[in-house]
Motif scaffolding. Structure first.
Motif, PDB file in Angstrom:
ATOM      1  N   HIS A  29       0.837  -1.194   0.000  1.00 40.66           N
ATOM      2  CA  HIS A  29       0.000   0.000   0.000  1.00 40.66           C
ATOM      3  C   HIS A  29       0.878   1.252   0.000  1.00 40.66           C
ATOM      4  N   SER A  60       0.852   3.890   1.576  1.00 38.44           N
ATOM      5  CA  SER A  60       1.174   4.464   2.890  1.00 38.44           C
ATOM      6  C   SER A  60       2.313   3.723   3.595  1.00 38.44           C
ATOM      7  N   GLU A  61       2.780   2.641   2.987  1.00 35.31           N
ATOM      8  CA  GLU A  61       3.821   1.830   3.615  1.00 35.31           C
ATOM      9  C   GLU A  61       5.224   2.100   3.070  1.00 35.31           C
TER      10      GLU A  61
END
Length: 153
Positions: free
Chosen positions: A2, A4-5
């Motif tokens: 993802h 956001s990672e």
């Protein structure tokens, strides 16, 4: 994974070729790791409140001393690294993704000479495109030139 990672760095670069079949390049001094010094396209990281176009024009000016006009986008290029930001040799616990937009541009004014102070660019020069095979240079130059050649077919 993802988005956001992992960390992302957005950058803009320019392919600027003159009538003598020379390309304008900047000397990336390796940042914190001088062993990674290499010729590259003028350009670099886009600041948070800049458009990609504004940031690319600013980077060209800082690294080469020239004012430039972006003519058109040529290509995008991305790469990943699992442990560090390769642009600055920074170690991090998060994976890294570099996203680069490459433009065709032309010089509109200014004088050759880097304006960066204590930055990652030491100088800029016009190099013959034919000399690149024997010159230590970043892959982004080949990506940009390939896109320029492909767009002219």
């Amino acid at each position: 994974m993802h988005f956001s990672e992992y960390d992302t760095r957005l950058a803009g670069y320019a392919v600027i070729v003159n009538d003598d079949d020379e390309i304008l390049l900047s000397w990336f001094n390796g940042g914190r790791d001088r062993a990674h010094a290499i010729w590259t396209l003028p350009g670099g990281g886009i600041e948070f409140f800049e458009t990609i176009e504004e940031g690319t024009i600013r980077e060209i000016k800082e690294e080469t001393g020239y004012d430039a006009q972006l003519l058109r986008p040529l290509t995008t290029h991305s790469f990943t690294d699992s442990r560090r930001n390769p642009a600055f040799g920074e170690s991090t616990d998060r994976p890294f993704k570099g996203v680069r937009v490459v433009y065709e541009a032309r010089i509109t004014g200014g004088t050759l000479g880097t304006l960066e102070v204590d930055g990652t660019t030491d100088r800029a020069e016009w190099l013959a495109i034919d000399s690149l095979a024997d010159t230590h240079h970043a892959r982004i130059i080949d990506v940009g030139l390939d896109a320029l050649r492909g767009s002219r077919r």
